[in-house]
Write an enzyme that holds these catalytic residues in place. Structure first.
Site, PDB file in Angstrom:
ATOM      1  N   GLU A 161     -15.600 -31.864 -34.970  1.00  0.00           N
ATOM      2  CA  GLU A 161     -16.786 -32.817 -35.369  1.00  0.00           C
ATOM      3  C   GLU A 161     -16.433 -33.094 -36.627  1.00  0.00           C
ATOM      4  O   GLU A 161     -17.256 -33.043 -37.437  1.00  0.00           O
ATOM      5  CB  GLU A 161     -17.950 -32.073 -34.821  1.00  0.00           C
ATOM      6  N   GLU A 266     -15.966 -28.538 -22.913  1.00  0.00           N
ATOM      7  CA  GLU A 266     -17.555 -28.447 -23.305  1.00  0.00           C
ATOM      8  C   GLU A 266     -18.220 -29.464 -22.380  1.00  0.00           C
ATOM      9  O   GLU A 266     -19.117 -29.946 -22.635  1.00  0.00           O
ATOM     10  CB  GLU A 266     -17.858 -28.866 -24.527  1.00  0.00           C
TER      11      GLU A 266
HETATM   12  C1  XIL Z   1     -23.073 -24.226 -28.987  1.00  0.00           C
HETATM   13  C2  XIL Z   1     -23.321 -22.979 -28.101  1.00  0.00           C
HETATM   14  O1  XIL Z   1     -23.363 -23.285 -26.985  1.00  0.00           O
HETATM   15  C3  XIL Z   1     -24.508 -22.296 -28.397  1.00  0.00           C
HETATM   16  O2  XIL Z   1     -24.570 -20.965 -27.805  1.00  0.00           O
HETATM   17  C4  XIL Z   1     -24.713 -22.298 -29.732  1.00  0.00           C
HETATM   18  O3  XIL Z   1     -26.179 -21.985 -30.083  1.00  0.00           O
HETATM   19  C5  XIL Z   1     -24.610 -23.490 -30.674  1.00  0.00           C
HETATM   20  O4  XIL Z   1     -23.151 -24.029 -30.361  1.00  0.00           O
HETATM   21  N1  XIL Z   1     -20.088 -28.373 -29.834  1.00  0.00           N
HETATM   22  C6  XIL Z   1     -19.315 -27.214 -30.083  1.00  0.00           C
HETATM   23  C7  XIL Z   1     -19.797 -25.914 -29.431  1.00  0.00           C
HETATM   24  O5  XIL Z   1     -18.156 -27.267 -30.146  1.00  0.00           O
HETATM   25  O6  XIL Z   1     -19.379 -25.072 -29.979  1.00  0.00           O
HETATM   26  C8  XIL Z   1     -21.218 -25.843 -29.570  1.00  0.00           C
HETATM   27  O7  XIL Z   1     -21.765 -24.723 -28.857  1.00  0.00           O
HETATM   28  C9  XIL Z   1     -22.105 -27.399 -28.765  1.00  0.00           C
HETATM   29  C10 XIL Z   1     -21.542 -28.335 -29.507  1.00  0.00           C
END
Ligand code: XIL
Length: 374
Positions: A161, A266
């Site tokens: 990001e 994700e």
């Molecule tokens: C999220 C997790 O799912 C949560 O448990 C945590 O509180 C915050 O992070 N982008 C990413 C992930 O790359 O690491 C994030 O994961 C969601 C957004």
């Protein structure tokens, strides 16, 4: 061992002589079997799964997934909460689990502005550190982590990001202190630590044309500088409208044209109303709870479940169409109960974003994929 082998052989011979088939181990077909030859199908593992508490989810992971990533325990705030004090306890368990089950392992994530400890960017007086100090800290962090799992973690989300939705650079501490060079340095440090590991850039809302262009420009520049980038992860935090299939496909093709692997990382699809104009996955966002934006506390109406199924089916059809360009599709969790969508960007909601429900039951899409009826 020899004795066991002899026993198995004799049992098979005896079974053949008796005219019946040798007993076979019971294995249920899973998503990974249905998608074999197309792309890895992965899931993020929560802490409860990694430490072995969520046993029902672990059974699902073993049956259906051939790639795993840790949802939180490899982030810098967990691995190096205090400078020089590394805590690998959960990360080790995660990698051991994946290795024992012969899974493709993704490390998430080495350099990210979020879930990074404050000390990383500041001196004893709380002021920003110099570019030299930050470079050294990045190097130590990246190389300590990557070397520990050399040969066992197959690919790393090296930078997460760094580009905003309009294609401009995110003003993170990394960027403020080091400028865009922080990306190059991160990839170089990771490559030095494990030359065989794949190295990825990972981001959300990649279907926005501006963001797509920004990422393409950044990766092209890295390639021109001779920096190795193996893949681009398109985070799949979606809702029922955003992104359109067309926009997502366009970005996918633009990334693939760079000659890198494309990964859908994700993946989860929320059915809940988005507060504000929120799409994507900006984790610093946080909206107040209101009853109206939490409409499905007693279960998902059939019409919404069908719409969600169709939305997922549309994306999986797109992934299958481009399976020659996509190396992995990873869900951001196993069951609806564990999903971060229940607590982000609003605490305390009930969402249904994954492929297995709160009772660990597969949704229709899983059966469609396994039966080839998508
Ligand atoms: C999220 C997790 O799912 C949560 O448990 C945590 O509180 C915050 O992070 N982008 C990413 C992930 O790359 O690491 C994030 O994961 C969601 C957004």
């Amino acid at each position: 061992m020899k004795t066991l082998q002899n026993f198995v052989v004799s049992a098979a011979v005896a079974a053949a002589l008796l005219g019946c088939a040798a007993p076979k181990p019971q294995t249920q077909p899973g998503l990974k079997d249905a998608l074999s030859g197309k792309f890895y199908i992965g899931t993020a593992m929560s802490s409860a799964q990694i430490i072995g508490e969520d046993t029902l989810a672990i059974a699902i992971i073993k049956q259906h997934f051939n790639s795993v990533v840790a949802e939180n325990v490899m982030k810098s705030e967990v691995i190096q909460p205090v400078e020089g004090e590394f805590d690998f306890s959960q990360a080790d368990k995660f990698v051991d689990f994946a290795t024992a089950n012969q899974m493709h392992v993704v490390g998430h994530t080495l350099i990210w502005h979020s879930q990074a400890p404050k000390w990383f960017f500041t001196d004893n007086d709380g002021r920003d550190v110099s570019p030299e100090v930050l470079t050294e800290r990045m190097k130590t962090h990246i190389q300590t982590v990557v070397k520990r799992y050399k040969g066992r973690v197959h690919g790393w989300d090296v930078v997460n990001e760094a580009i905003l939705d309009d294609g401009s650079w995110r003003e993170s501490k990394f960027y403020q202190i080091l400028g865009e060079d922080f990306i190059k340095l991160a990839f170089q440090f990771a490559h030095e630590a494990d030359p065989d590991a794949e190295l990825y850039y990972n981001d959300y809302s990649m279907a926005y044309p501006g963001k797509c262009e920004g990422v393409v420009k950044m990766v092209k520049k890295l390639q021109e500088q001779g920096v190795r980038v193996d893949g681009i992860g398109m985070q799949g935090h979606m809702n029922m409208e955003f992104p359109t299939y067309e926009a997502f496909e366009k970005s996918l093709l633009a990334f693939s044209a760079l000659g890198v692997k494309v990964m859908i990382t994700e993946l989860d699809i929320t059915v809940l109303p988005s507060p504000g104009q929120n799409v994507g996955a900006e984790i610093s966002l946080n909206y107040d709870y209101q009853k109206e934006i939490n409409p499905y506390t007693d279960g998902l109406p059939d019409s919404v479940a069908t719409a969600l199924h169709d939305r997922y089916a549309g994306f999986f059809r797109l992934f299958l169409k481009h399976s020659d360009k996509i190396s992995r599709v990873t869900l951001w969790g196993v069951t609806d109960a564990q999903s971060w969508r229940n607590y982000w960007p609003v605490q305390g909601r009930t969402d249904y974003p994954l492929l297995f429900d709160r009772h660990y039951q597969p949704k229709q899409l899983v059966n469609d994929l396994i039966n080839g009826t998508l």
